[in-house]
Design a protein around this motif. Structure first.
Motif, PDB file in Angstrom:
ATOM      1  N   ASP A 388       0.833  -1.206   0.000  1.00  0.00           N
ATOM      2  CA  ASP A 388       0.000   0.000   0.000  1.00  0.00           C
ATOM      3  C   ASP A 388       0.866   1.255   0.000  1.00  0.00           C
ATOM      4  O   ASP A 388       0.568   2.236  -0.695  1.00  0.00           O
ATOM      5  N   GLU A 389       1.950   1.231   0.776  1.00  0.00           N
ATOM      6  CA  GLU A 389       2.836   2.390   0.826  1.00  0.00           C
ATOM      7  C   GLU A 389       3.570   2.569  -0.504  1.00  0.00           C
ATOM      8  O   GLU A 389       3.744   3.690  -0.991  1.00  0.00           O
ATOM      9  N   ALA A 390       3.974   1.462  -1.107  1.00  0.00           N
ATOM     10  CA  ALA A 390       4.622   1.541  -2.417  1.00  0.00           C
ATOM     11  C   ALA A 390       3.664   2.124  -3.454  1.00  0.00           C
ATOM     12  O   ALA A 390       4.051   2.972  -4.271  1.00  0.00           O
ATOM     13  N   LEU A 391       2.421   1.694  -3.415  1.00  0.00           N
ATOM     14  CA  LEU A 391       1.410   2.209  -4.351  1.00  0.00           C
ATOM     15  C   LEU A 391       1.168   3.697  -4.128  1.00  0.00           C
ATOM     16  O   LEU A 391       0.962   4.454  -5.088  1.00  0.00           O
ATOM     17  N   ARG A 392       1.181   4.111  -2.881  1.00  0.00           N
ATOM     18  CA  ARG A 392       0.957   5.524  -2.583  1.00  0.00           C
ATOM     19  C   ARG A 392       2.053   6.403  -3.174  1.00  0.00           C
ATOM     20  O   ARG A 392       1.793   7.526  -3.629  1.00  0.00           O
ATOM     21  N   LEU A 393       3.272   5.898  -3.221  1.00  0.00           N
ATOM     22  CA  LEU A 393       4.416   6.696  -3.655  1.00  0.00           C
ATOM     23  C   LEU A 393       4.753   6.527  -5.126  1.00  0.00           C
ATOM     24  O   LEU A 393       5.457   7.371  -5.691  1.00  0.00           O
ATOM     25  N   CYS A 394       4.287   5.471  -5.763  1.00  0.00           N
ATOM     26  CA  CYS A 394       4.663   5.178  -7.153  1.00  0.00           C
ATOM     27  C   CYS A 394       3.897   6.091  -8.111  1.00  0.00           C
ATOM     28  O   CYS A 394       2.670   6.195  -8.041  1.00  0.00           O
ATOM     29  N   GLY A 395       4.603   6.720  -9.047  1.00  0.00           N
ATOM     30  CA  GLY A 395       3.957   7.645  -9.963  1.00  0.00           C
ATOM     31  C   GLY A 395       3.718   7.099 -11.348  1.00  0.00           C
ATOM     32  O   GLY A 395       3.074   7.750 -12.176  1.00  0.00           O
ATOM     33  N   ASN A 396       4.224   5.910 -11.649  1.00  0.00           N
ATOM     34  CA  ASN A 396       4.071   5.356 -12.987  1.00  0.00           C
ATOM     35  C   ASN A 396       2.911   4.376 -13.030  1.00  0.00           C
ATOM     36  O   ASN A 396       2.840   3.446 -12.213  1.00  0.00           O
ATOM     37  N   ALA A 397       2.001   4.575 -13.977  1.00  0.00           N
ATOM     38  CA  ALA A 397       0.782   3.764 -14.035  1.00  0.00           C
ATOM     39  C   ALA A 397       1.085   2.290 -14.269  1.00  0.00           C
ATOM     40  O   ALA A 397       0.443   1.407 -13.679  1.00  0.00           O
ATOM     41  N   THR A 398       2.063   1.977 -15.119  1.00  0.00           N
ATOM     42  CA  THR A 398       2.389   0.577 -15.422  1.00  0.00           C
ATOM     43  C   THR A 398       2.962  -0.119 -14.197  1.00  0.00           C
ATOM     44  O   THR A 398       2.613  -1.266 -13.894  1.00  0.00           O
ATOM     45  N   GLU A 399       3.840   0.566 -13.481  1.00  0.00           N
ATOM     46  CA  GLU A 399       4.387  -0.023 -12.253  1.00  0.00           C
ATOM     47  C   GLU A 399       3.304  -0.163 -11.184  1.00  0.00           C
ATOM     48  O   GLU A 399       3.309  -1.135 -10.418  1.00  0.00           O
ATOM     49  N   ARG A 400       2.392   0.784 -11.124  1.00  0.00           N
ATOM     50  CA  ARG A 400       1.297   0.673 -10.152  1.00  0.00           C
ATOM     51  C   ARG A 400       0.456  -0.569 -10.433  1.00  0.00           C
ATOM     52  O   ARG A 400       0.069  -1.290  -9.504  1.00  0.00           O
ATOM     53  N   MET A 401       0.179  -0.834 -11.701  1.00  0.00           N
ATOM     54  CA  MET A 401      -0.592  -2.032 -12.058  1.00  0.00           C
ATOM     55  C   MET A 401       0.148  -3.294 -11.619  1.00  0.00           C
ATOM     56  O   MET A 401      -0.466  -4.249 -11.127  1.00  0.00           O
ATOM     57  N   PHE A 402       1.476  -3.303 -11.783  1.00  0.00           N
ATOM     58  CA  PHE A 402       2.276  -4.446 -11.358  1.00  0.00           C
ATOM     59  C   PHE A 402       2.180  -4.631  -9.841  1.00  0.00           C
ATOM     60  O   PHE A 402       1.953  -5.749  -9.346  1.00  0.00           O
ATOM     61  N   LEU A 403       2.329  -3.530  -9.098  1.00  0.00           N
ATOM     62  CA  LEU A 403       2.251  -3.612  -7.634  1.00  0.00           C
ATOM     63  C   LEU A 403       0.856  -4.040  -7.177  1.00  0.00           C
ATOM     64  O   LEU A 403       0.718  -4.806  -6.208  1.00  0.00           O
TER      65      LEU A 403
END
Length: 410
Positions: A388-403
């Motif tokens: 959840d914390e990684a998702l909150r900080l990640c700005g790239n949509a593709t990486e967010r989908m992976f997480l």
């Protein structure tokens, strides 16, 4: 002249030779804006004439000569005294690049311009923007799109950087030998930042920005050509080649991110891997390993493994131990922790992450690494919180989908 040129041929020469031409004109004029204006006018003439007349045998020389003439014409039109006229006469003294050798040391001029763009007095953002603008020939709009900033903001950034170079009288020269290492580190950091933003974009919908990866590789090759005796220059070229070789396998056909262990290694670029390996061997044989050389050696071990399970993690950990001594940063410690987990287990890896948690609290990768290790330890609730914390900080949509997929798999 060659056969008639297509617009694409003119564009290819622009990308390859823009920085070379600007560097020569800047040395003659002492003004970045005037140098750029003259070179852009020369390419505008090329866009009109080359489709009819063909590409000259020496396109860079043709551009430089045409830009010189345009600059002279403009100086004469604007002449308000002897100083401007003297400048025009000085420009006229240059040799004709199509009739004989150019008197200008073009290689040195490009190197001077790179060091000018990457001067420590400029902010890191300005260094990147200027390098891409003046050396790479990217338009302001292209750079702004790549770094997800408004074009007007990027234009102001470039304008202020040029003004600082002019007002602070930042010298147009290669640093003295005793200052070269510290200044070269700034140059290499800019090239690495350009590549990193291309390979994993910090924001937006695209994971990979191919144009930035390609431009960083081109700049690294140019530096290796201009500084053949600098091991770290060759180290960063090897590093970029060995990482970039995996670019074709980073996304599925529908655009989803693929983690390194799951990539189809048959898609990796074997020619780039072979070139990177050869450079690493030559560098390490000299016995003066620097940070980029060691990072390249780590990536070479990854690329050597036929499968993820066959990765030589003890060797990677040993290289990270050496890298941490050379470059004791929290990010290097975090990457080392991943290797520790593969060698000694997830609990040991988690313990190795803990010392850098505060320093990297705003870095989404830290939380992603912790989430994976906690998941392997069966600490599902803690892993979910870390995701959840990684998702909150990640700005790239593709990486967010992976997480999100990784978190859902809990």
């Amino acid at each position: 002249m060659t056969a008639n040129a297509s617009p694409g041929a003119v564009a290819a020469v622009f990308r390859a030779e823009y920085g070379r031409a600007v560097s020569v004109l800047y040395r003659a004029l002492g003004d970045l804006d005037r140098a750029e204006d003259a070179v852009q006018e020369a390419f505008a003439v090329a866009a009109e004439r080359w489709p009819l007349d063909g590409v000259p045998a020496a396109p860079a020389g043709w551009i430089i000569l045409t830009a010189r003439r345009r600059a002279i014409d403009r100086l004469r039109r604007e002449a308000v005294g002897r100083e401007r006229e003297a400048q025009a006469v000085e420009l006229l003294a240059g040799a004709d690049p199509e009739r004989g050798p150019v008197a200008d040391p073009i290689g040195d001029d490009r190197l001077r311009l790179i060091f000018t763009c990457c001067h420590p007095a400029l902010s890191p953002e300005a260094r990147v923007a200027l390098t891409l603008r003046l050396i790479g020939g990217l338009t302001t709009a292209e750079i702004a799109r790549a770094f997800l900033v408004p074009e007007a903001t990027l234009a102001q950034r470039i304008s202020r950087a040029k003004a600082k170079i002019r007002d602070a009288r930042i010298p147009y020269r290669i640093p003295a030998a005793d200052r070269l290492p510290e200044r070269l580190n700034s140059v290499l950091a800019v090239v690495y930042l350009i590549f990193s933003e291309g390979y994993t974009a910090s924001g937006g919908d695209r994971l990979v920005r191919d144009e930035l990866c390609d431009e960083a590789l081109r700049l690294a090759r140019l530096l290796a050509e201009l500084l053949p005796d600098e091991e770290e220059v060759h180290g960063i070229l090897a590093l970029l080649l060995l990482v970039d070789a995996r670019r074709p396998a980073r996304l599925t056909p529908d655009g989803a991110m693929v983690a390194l262990p799951d990539q189809d290694r048959s898609l990796w670029d074997s020619a780039r891997i072979a070139e990177g390996h050869a450079i690493v061997r030559r560098c390490l044989a000299r016995g003066r390993p620097g940070a980029y050389q060691l990072q390249a050696a780590i990536q070479a071990v990854h690329d050597d493994a036929p499968t993820a399970a066959e990765t030589d993690w003890p060797q990677i950990l040993a290289l990270y131990d050496q890298l941490l001594r050379v470059q004791p940063t929290p990010v290097v410690a975090l990457n080392r922790a991943v290797a520790v987990a593969e060698v000694d287990g997830p609990a040991a890896g988690l313990a190795a992450v803990d010392p850098v948690r505060d320093a990297l609290a705003d870095f989404y990768v830290l939380h992603g690494v912790r989430a994976g290790l906690l998941r392997r330890l069966g600490r599902t609730a803690d892993a979910a919180a870390a995701y959840d914390e990684a998702l909150r900080l990640c700005g790239n949509a593709t990486e967010r989908m992976f997480l999100e997929r990784e978190r859902a798999a809990l």
